[in-house]
Scaffold this active site. Structure first.
Site, PDB file in Angstrom:
ATOM      1  N   ASP A  21       0.831  -1.195   0.000  1.00  0.00           N
ATOM      2  CA  ASP A  21       0.000   0.000   0.000  1.00  0.00           C
ATOM      3  C   ASP A  21       0.875   1.258   0.000  1.00  0.00           C
ATOM      4  OD1 ASP A  21      -2.276   1.529   0.034  1.00  0.00           O
ATOM      5  OD2 ASP A  21      -2.692   1.246   2.169  1.00  0.00           O
ATOM      6  N   SER A  66      -6.582  -6.087  -6.112  1.00  0.00           N
ATOM      7  CA  SER A  66      -7.780  -6.665  -5.517  1.00  0.00           C
ATOM      8  C   SER A  66      -8.936  -6.615  -6.513  1.00  0.00           C
ATOM      9  CB  SER A  66      -8.168  -5.909  -4.243  1.00  0.00           C
ATOM     10  OG  SER A  66      -8.862  -4.721  -4.552  1.00  0.00           O
ATOM     11  N   ASN A  69     -10.246  -3.264  -7.033  1.00  0.00           N
ATOM     12  CA  ASN A  69      -9.429  -2.291  -7.759  1.00  0.00           C
ATOM     13  C   ASN A  69      -9.911  -2.046  -9.187  1.00  0.00           C
ATOM     14  OD1 ASN A  69      -6.258  -3.239  -6.192  1.00  0.00           O
ATOM     15  ND2 ASN A  69      -7.771  -1.699  -5.599  1.00  0.00           N
ATOM     16  N   TRP A  70     -10.823  -2.880  -9.683  1.00  0.00           N
ATOM     17  CA  TRP A  70     -11.403  -2.616 -10.993  1.00  0.00           C
ATOM     18  C   TRP A  70     -12.168  -1.300 -11.004  1.00  0.00           C
ATOM     19  CZ3 TRP A  70      -9.537  -5.245 -14.850  1.00  0.00           C
ATOM     20  CH2 TRP A  70      -9.177  -6.586 -14.716  1.00  0.00           C
ATOM     21  N   ARG A  72     -11.104   1.503  -9.957  1.00  0.00           N
ATOM     22  CA  ARG A  72     -10.195   2.632 -10.123  1.00  0.00           C
ATOM     23  C   ARG A  72     -10.279   3.163 -11.560  1.00  0.00           C
ATOM     24  NH1 ARG A  72      -4.644   1.432  -6.664  1.00  0.00           N
ATOM     25  NH2 ARG A  72      -5.681   1.151  -4.656  1.00  0.00           N
ATOM     26  N   GLU A 205       0.442 -13.269  12.480  1.00  0.00           N
ATOM     27  CA  GLU A 205       0.913 -12.098  13.214  1.00  0.00           C
ATOM     28  C   GLU A 205       0.872 -10.912  12.238  1.00  0.00           C
ATOM     29  OE1 GLU A 205       1.600 -12.044  16.433  1.00  0.00           O
ATOM     30  OE2 GLU A 205       1.160 -14.203  16.563  1.00  0.00           O
TER      31      GLU A 205
END
Length: 246
Positions: A21, A66, A69-70, A72, A205
């Site tokens: 990110d 992801s 994200n299409w 965008r 974790e």
């Protein structure tokens, strides 16, 4: 025939997953278009794969695109798809073969271009013999959609164990199996999973860093691994029992 041997038995070491990110914010801070951030992020992928192999990580899963994200802007999506294509056809795959690194892509493929799907299949075939480390790129990936797709494959309403359901999820995402995540890293300062490997991260974790993905490198990976080593993993048990299976 598809190789269904679990990666955890083929590739020793930890399974580290990364939510990459911060590309857009990295570019904006420099007065550059978002696509420049994505290209810088591609360089961070190369650095991180090399560092992970040197650290003895067995499986590295990178959240590249992801299913959400299409939504965008089209130009940004096209740039990302071009970057995936260039990566899969570029010198990185040759280096992966030389270094015993297997490359796999998980997620849907029916919405990708035929040329990109062909590049994915070629890269997977070229690196299939690699046993040093498995690098998985999550493209058009949604953990919730994978769970729904697996549920839709359940027939008869009978009792189904976790392992059987996990196999159905793997089939839904073109994965050989679903190795449990030991350490999940998210760059960019946000602290959420964003629909990434929800099943596999049940006992992962979590390590969050404010470092934007294009600036991520070997030192940041080492810091995350050091943080992981300080954790006490219990898996629902009391500390003494957990230590006995560590």
């Amino acid at each position: 025939m598809t190789d269904r041997t679990p990666p955890s038995t083929r590739f020793g070491g930890l399974h580290v997953a990364v939510i990459m990110d911060g590309n857009g914010r990295w570019a904006r801070a420099r007065g550059l278009p978002r696509v420049a951030g994505h290209r810088a992020g591609a360089e961070a992928v190369r650095r991180t794969v090399e560092a992970a192999a040197n650290q003895g990580i067995g499986t590295l899963t990178l959240f590249a695109f992801s299913s959400d994200n299409w939504l965008r802007p089209r130009a940004e999506v096209d740039t990302l798809m071009q970057l995936f294509y260039e990566y899969l056809l570029g010198p990185e795959i040759g280096r992966a073969v030389e270094n015993g690194i297997r490359v796999a892509v998980i997620g849907r493929r029916d919405r990708l271009s035929p040329a990109l799907v062909e590049a994915i299949e070629a890269a997977e075939q070229a690196t299939r013999a690699g046993r040093r480390m498995l690098v998985r790129l999550a493209v058009d990936y949604s953990a919730r959609d994978a769970i729904l797709a697996a549920a839709a494959r359940v027939n008869g309403g009978g009792k189904l164990g976790r392992e059987q359901f996990a196999r159905l999820m793997a089939e839904a995402t073109h994965a050989d199996s679903l190795p449990e995540v030991d350490l999940l890293i998210r760059t960019g300062g946000e602290q959420r999973l964003s629909d990434f490997l929800l099943w596999e991260c049940a006992y992962a974790e979590l390590h969050f860093t404010r470092t934007l993905w294009p600036d991520f490198g070997a030192a940041h990976l080492e810091e995350a691994l050091a943080d992981y080593q300080r954790r006490e993993r219990r898996f629902g048990r009391v500390p003494e029992a957990a230590a006995s299976i560590a």
